[in-house]
Design a protein around this motif. Structure first.
Motif, mmCIF file in Angstrom:
data_model
loop_
_atom_site.group_PDB
_atom_site.id
_atom_site.type_symbol
_atom_site.label_atom_id
_atom_site.label_comp_id
_atom_site.label_asym_id
_atom_site.label_seq_id
_atom_site.Cartn_x
_atom_site.Cartn_y
_atom_site.Cartn_z
ATOM 1 N N ARG A 268 -2.043 -12.622 1.101
ATOM 2 C CA ARG A 268 -1.955 -11.159 1.153
ATOM 3 C C ARG A 268 -0.963 -10.627 0.123
ATOM 4 O O ARG A 268 -1.227 -9.624 -0.554
ATOM 5 C CB ARG A 268 -1.546 -10.730 2.561
ATOM 6 C CG ARG A 268 -1.458 -9.220 2.747
ATOM 7 C CD ARG A 268 -1.301 -8.848 4.210
ATOM 8 N NE ARG A 268 -2.471 -9.245 4.981
ATOM 9 C CZ ARG A 268 -2.590 -9.023 6.302
ATOM 10 N NH1 ARG A 268 -1.610 -8.437 6.970
ATOM 11 N NH2 ARG A 268 -3.683 -9.403 6.933
ATOM 12 N N ILE A 269 0.170 -11.295 -0.027
ATOM 13 C CA ILE A 269 1.164 -10.864 -1.026
ATOM 14 C C ILE A 269 0.655 -11.142 -2.431
ATOM 15 O O ILE A 269 0.793 -10.320 -3.343
ATOM 16 C CB ILE A 269 2.501 -11.580 -0.782
ATOM 17 C CG1 ILE A 269 3.096 -11.150 0.563
ATOM 18 C CG2 ILE A 269 3.492 -11.288 -1.914
ATOM 19 C CD1 ILE A 269 4.385 -11.857 0.921
ATOM 20 N N ARG A 271 -2.349 -11.203 -3.598
ATOM 21 C CA ARG A 271 -3.424 -10.317 -4.026
ATOM 22 C C ARG A 271 -2.981 -8.863 -4.127
ATOM 23 O O ARG A 271 -3.434 -8.130 -5.005
ATOM 24 C CB ARG A 271 -4.607 -10.436 -3.056
ATOM 25 C CG ARG A 271 -5.246 -11.818 -3.063
ATOM 26 C CD ARG A 271 -6.408 -11.891 -2.089
ATOM 27 N NE ARG A 271 -6.943 -13.245 -1.985
ATOM 28 C CZ ARG A 271 -7.806 -13.778 -2.837
ATOM 29 N NH1 ARG A 271 -8.226 -13.073 -3.856
ATOM 30 N NH2 ARG A 271 -8.244 -15.007 -2.668
ATOM 31 N N ASN A 272 -2.087 -8.439 -3.211
ATOM 32 C CA ASN A 272 -1.707 -7.021 -3.167
ATOM 33 C C ASN A 272 -0.448 -6.709 -3.966
ATOM 34 O O ASN A 272 -0.279 -5.604 -4.467
ATOM 35 C CB ASN A 272 -1.517 -6.575 -1.716
ATOM 36 C CG ASN A 272 -2.797 -6.682 -0.909
ATOM 37 O OD1 ASN A 272 -3.887 -6.536 -1.451
ATOM 38 N ND2 ASN A 272 -2.683 -6.951 0.380
ATOM 39 N N ILE A 273 0.462 -7.678 -4.075
ATOM 40 C CA ILE A 273 1.700 -7.480 -4.844
ATOM 41 C C ILE A 273 1.801 -8.632 -5.837
ATOM 42 O O ILE A 273 2.681 -9.493 -5.746
ATOM 43 C CB ILE A 273 2.947 -7.423 -3.929
ATOM 44 C CG1 ILE A 273 2.677 -6.612 -2.668
ATOM 45 C CG2 ILE A 273 4.136 -6.816 -4.677
ATOM 46 C CD1 ILE A 273 3.830 -6.598 -1.685
ATOM 47 N N GLY A 392 -7.522 -3.291 -12.074
ATOM 48 C CA GLY A 392 -6.147 -3.056 -11.680
ATOM 49 C C GLY A 392 -5.444 -2.077 -12.605
ATOM 50 O O GLY A 392 -6.043 -1.489 -13.523
#
Length: 708
Positions: A268-269, A271-273, A392
């Motif tokens: 999750r980190i 991919r998102n951050i 992005g």
């Protein structure tokens, strides 16, 4: 006739040498694995290791260090050197064809936490887990056999406390097995992986698996010792940095850094951050340094080979990334897609699905992003192209910069690569079925362009791209190469069946090229060229040989004439930490100097070729068509090979629906069908599930994914 006979004889000789190298590599590798298998046993510690130490004991390396270099580091580096020779010979025989290799194609697991796994990967995974289980049980049995109530009471401890101490040590030893393999999958120019027909992009998942196991074992190792020190009232041990032996503080710092890297690598980190993940991951340097300070340099030779090869690759990448490359033009499509066209030297060869990492300092000086190379190196002699879909923030800024009303004169860009498979074997199939989602079509552009220029034995191609909106259909224009030659697309037996999933009809005007930007040349910019020239594998092998020899000479002289007179052969006086730091400096210096010399030498050799390609400012193609052949023909070719002519090679566009993968694959005819998927994870999993069922006998599946 005589020339053909000589060529065949040369080919046979090369193949015989390659076969010999394979046999030698397998033999050395089996011997290396045998060392790891025997390492937890009493036979190894009581019989093998004393003999190895007595044979390697000297005042130049000491007893333990010499033995570890011989049995742990040398075999892997020797395999790497032989891989260089093998890959060099393979390039001489054929650049883009090879014997069919289905080693990784037969699927075993298609859904689950590990993703899409082949039977070969399952076999290696089982063997690796078996090695860990065997090591755990063997260490446990050997350590617990000598623990009794009497021996524990002599140390003033309880039996369970002594066993906890042994378990902590055992977990650290097993974690070191994982650490030994951790850096192989992320070495972009990895020799070992390419010898197996793999690339660093396809093996990122191995790095994730091994990284998780490594941190699990090391965290358990640290917790065991913290509990042990707490229950035995030795908590002060956590603050000790011993001059001789294990340094606890260094181990704790290294473990803390490893935990930070591990936590920021969570999916999750990541991919998102992504920036947080990317920057914290560079703490691996400190992690390795403190790990060496924790265990001592004599012990680190056990897990050093993977990091040693990674360090060579990393320095080569660093040197290449410092060069500014020449960006010739950019094509901006209305579907927020950009094609960048770079100048390259004729000696730069690569295969379809290769990647380059692109950095645009005006957007971000630190961010590097991978993109698929869409040009064909054998036929685009002076050009390398990549396609970038605006997704992005970085790609969106690039698109906005190139879409500005006022045209840009120059854009500064740096690249790393290209990296990709050593060889391809698409011609072995009767039919190629390629499913793509969105920008996942870009790897297939390179494959189609490659096959378009081949004269014989081209398979039938069924391309099934899925787009969200009809404006994305403009990406199909990129399939047709920009070339001054006449191309007969009908000869390729290409069928395109595009799908538009979020619209029920054609809502946009006829797709045309939105804008083409021609950049002025800069004297400081250079064409993309091979890092180590055309004989890059031989040069890489020489770097490994000479850097390792220089490292050993530095360490041997330092030990013999500085450390040994102080220790007088007892290794009980000179600080382990200082010794480790000096050894690290020697190795890094040897690698840096050797790599730099090889890089600069090949850079000088490329100057002549670069001078021929690097011309003065390229004019607009409409101004003086005679000054640049492929530059001028680009717009002309795009007009003659229009969007309609390309769609004419396909069936109707399917709106408001998704492709029926099972129906499409079931209707495919042929005894040998290659299925390639590049797109979202759900698409890859669905196609893999179908290919692993009743169709598995005639289908070879390959997933192309650049997201982790």
């Amino acid at each position: 006739m005589e020339t053909n006979i000589q060529f065949l004889d040369h080919t046979r000789t090369n193949k015989m040498i390659q076969l010999t190298i394979k046999v030698m590599v397998i033999t050395i590798f089996l011997g290396y694995i045998m060392i790891w298998v025997m390492m937890p046993t009493n036979t190894f510690w009581l019989h093998w290791l004393p003999r190895i130490h007595s044979a390697t004991n000297s005042s130049y390396f000491g007893q333990q260090q010499g033995g570890n270099i011989l049995i742990y580091t040398t075999p892997i580096l020797l395999i790497a050197i032989m891989s260089c020779i093998y890959l060099h010979l393979q390039n001489k025989v054929s650049h883009h064809q090879s014997t069919p290799n289905n080693l990784w194609g037969q699927l075993a697991i298609v859904r689950g936490p590990l993703g899409i796994i082949s039977w070969t990967e399952v076999s290696f995974l089982i063997m690796f887990v078996a090695l860990l289980v065997w090591s755990f049980s063997a260490y446990l049995h050997a350590m617990f056999a000598n623990i009794t109530t009497q021996s524990a009471s002599k140390m003033g401890e309880k039996v369970w406390e002594v066993k906890l101490d042994s378990i902590g040590l055992m977990l650290g030893l097993i974690g070191n097995i994982c650490l030994s393999l951790l850096f192989f999958p992320v070495t972009r120019g990895s020799l070992v992986l390419r010898l197996l027909g793999l690339t660093s992009e396809s093996t990122i998942k191995y790095h994730i698996w091994i990284g998780n196991l490594t941190m699990m074992f090391f965290i358990a190792h640290g917790l065991c010792y913290i509990v042990f020190w707490g229950t035995t009232h030795q908590i002060s041990q956590m603050m000790k940095w011993e001059k001789i032996g294990i340094s606890n503080v260094a181990g704790e710092v290294g473990l803390f850094i490893g935990i930070v890297i591990w936590l920021t690598s969570v999916s999750r980190i990541r991919r998102n951050i992504f920036e947080l993940f990317f920057y914290t991951h560079h703490l691996y340097i400190l992690f390795v340094v403190f790990f060496i300070l924790h265990v001592g340099f004599s012990y680190i030779w056990i897990s050093l080979p993977g990091f040693y090869l990674f360090l060579i690759d990393r320095i080569l990448r660093l040197l290449q990334s410092q060069q500014k490359v020449r960006l010739v033009s950019a094509r901006v499509l209305p579907c927020q897609v950009v094609e960048l066209n770079f100048s390259k030297t004729r000696g730069l060869k690569y295969n379809p699905t290769s990647l380059i990492f692109v950095n645009v300092p005006s957007i971000s000086k630190l961010q590097w992003h991978p993109f698929t190379v869409t040009s064909c190196s054998d036929f685009d002699d002076e050009k390398l192209s990549v396609v970038i879909k605006s997704k992005g923030s970085w790609s969106q800024k690039l698109y906005e910069k190139l879409s500005m009303p006022s045209p840009m004169d120059h854009l500064q860009v740096s690249v790393e690569g290209p990296y990709g498979p050593v060889s391809t074997n698409f011609q072995q199939y009767d039919k190629l079925v390629m499913f793509s989602g969105g920008s996942g079509i870009t790897p297939f552009i390179s494959i189609i362009r490659e096959l378009l220029h081949m004269e014989n034995n081209t398979p039938q191609i069924l391309l099934i791209p899925s787009f969200k909106k009809s404006e994305d259909l403009a990406m199909l224009q990129l399939i047709l190469p920009v070339s001054p030659t006449t191309l007969d697309i009908s000869r390729l037996k290409l069928q395109i069946c595009p799908y538009v999933t979020q619209e029920i009809g054609h809502t946009t005007e006829e797709q045309h090229l939105h804008k083409t930007i021609w950049f002025k040349s800069n004297p400081l910019d250079a064409p993309i060229s091979p890092i180590l020239g055309q004989n890059n594998w031989i040069w890489l092998g020489m770097i490994i040989v000479f850097s390792f020899i220089i490292s050993l000479v530095f360490i041997a002289l330092f030990t013999r004439f500085y450390i040994y007179p102080i220790d007088k052969g007892t290794n009980m006086i000179y600080s382990y930490s200082v010794r480790s730091v000096c050894s690290m400096v020697f190795i890094c210096t040897a690698i840096s100097v050797t790599v730099s010399i090889a890089f600069l030498w090949n850079k000088r050799r490329n100057l002549k070729e670069m001078g021929q390609i690097q011309m003065t400012d390229l004019p607009s193609p409409l101004a003086s068509p005679g000054l640049s052949s492929w530059c001028y023909n680009e717009d002309r070719e795009m007009e003659s090979l229009s969007y309609e002519s390309l769609i004419g090679a396909s069936t109707n566009v399917n709106y408001g629906e998704r492709p029926d993968f099972k129906k499409i694959l079931t209707e495919c005819e042929g005894s040998r069908i290659g299925v390639l998927v590049s797109g979202p994870k759900m698409m890859r999993d669905d196609v893999a599930a179908i290919c692993s069922s009743e169709l598995s006998k005639k289908i070879v599946f390959q997933s192309i994914s650049f997201t982790w």
